[in-house]
Design an enzyme around this catalytic site. Structure first.
Site, PDB file in Angstrom:
ATOM      1  N   CYS A  23     -37.608  58.994 164.183  1.00 47.40           N
ATOM      2  CA  CYS A  23     -38.194  58.300 163.024  1.00 47.40           C
ATOM      3  C   CYS A  23     -37.782  56.829 163.018  1.00 47.40           C
ATOM      4  O   CYS A  23     -38.574  55.947 162.674  1.00 47.40           O
ATOM      5  CB  CYS A  23     -37.745  58.954 161.725  1.00 47.40           C
TER       6      CYS A  23
HETATM    7  C1  BEZ Z   1     -36.076  62.429 164.615  1.00 43.88           C
HETATM    8  O1  BEZ Z   1     -36.704  61.621 163.964  1.00 43.88           O
HETATM    9  O2  BEZ Z   1     -35.367  62.072 165.534  1.00 43.88           O
HETATM   10  C2  BEZ Z   1     -36.165  63.898 164.313  1.00 43.88           C
HETATM   11  C3  BEZ Z   1     -36.390  64.330 163.025  1.00 43.88           C
HETATM   12  C4  BEZ Z   1     -36.428  65.689 162.779  1.00 43.88           C
HETATM   13  C5  BEZ Z   1     -36.260  66.587 163.824  1.00 43.88           C
HETATM   14  C6  BEZ Z   1     -36.077  66.129 165.123  1.00 43.88           C
HETATM   15  C7  BEZ Z   1     -36.030  64.777 165.374  1.00 43.88           C
END
Ligand code: BEZ
Length: 211
Positions: free
Chosen positions: A45
């Site tokens: 994210c």
């Molecule tokens: C991420 O943004 O890295 C992420 C968020 C939720 C689950 C897996 C990765």
């Protein structure tokens, strides 16, 4: 019920990092992108919001307003934005909705319970000036989206909204486009003075008309 292409994008009021907004007022008469991410302070994210911030000028050039959403609270968003700016070398200038009551997530069907009961998946909606849904994509939490692809689709949507053309596989701004089947070849020759190349009666190319 979930949204489909061509549906009116539901309006909502929300708390964001840029203050309270009404979605339709925020969009005005332009285009919009509403995209969800699973959670703040997560690696994928962080890169997605950073990339979107780095492409802010590209979205603005296309008259597209960008709005992010997750179910995390405002104070968490505000702290995380500092990390995004620091680590991605950017300046997040678009609002992020704090959708703690899941109002937006529910309206746009962004929670897919078999993927996660609690977090929004990576949904992205492009909304046209008529407030209709023009594009929907859904990615899993583990895969960051390609924001150049989002820009490419916006270019195609804006072009095909104004001309009787469609864009072929892997098309990019400036490349030849396809004459839509509803236009006869005789009419296409009149409509597209730059020329029409007939490969098959149903497969006709013309240079991009607005270039
Ligand atoms: C991420 O943004 O890295 C992420 C968020 C939720 C689950 C897996 C990765």
């Amino acid at each position: 019920m979930s949204l489909r292409l061509g549906d009116i994008a539901p309006n909502f009021q929300a708390k964001t990092t840029a203050g309270d907004i009404d979605f339709y007022e925020f969009l005005g008469n332009g285009w919009g992108i509403l995209f969800s991410h699973p959670a703040d302070y997560t690696p994928v994210c962080t890169t997605e919001l950073g990339k979107t911030a780095l492409l802010q000028e590209e979205f603005a050039k296309r008259n597209v307003k960008v709005l992010a959403v997750s179910v995390d609270p405002l104070d968490k968003h505000l702290g995380w934005v500092k990390d995004i700016n620091e680590t991605q070398n950017c300046n997040v200038g678009f609002p992020i909705i704090a959708d703690e009551d899941r109002n937006v997530a529910t309206l746009y069907d962004m929670i897919h319970p078999n993927a996660s009961e609690t977090f929004t998946v990576r949904s992205l909606f492009v909304i046209g000036p008529d407030k209709k849904v023009k594009l929907m994509i859904t990615y899993p939490a583990s895969t960051g989206r390609n924001f150049y692809e989002v820009l490419r689709v916006v270019d195609s949507l804006q072009l095909t909204a104004n001309y009787s053309v469609a864009t072929p596989a892997d098309w990019k701004e400036g490349e030849d486009v396809i004459v839509v089947p509803a236009v006869s070849t005789d009419d296409a020759i009149k409509k597209f003075p730059k020329g029409v190349k007939v490969v098959k009666p149903y497969l006709r190319y013309t240079p991009q008309p607005n270039k």
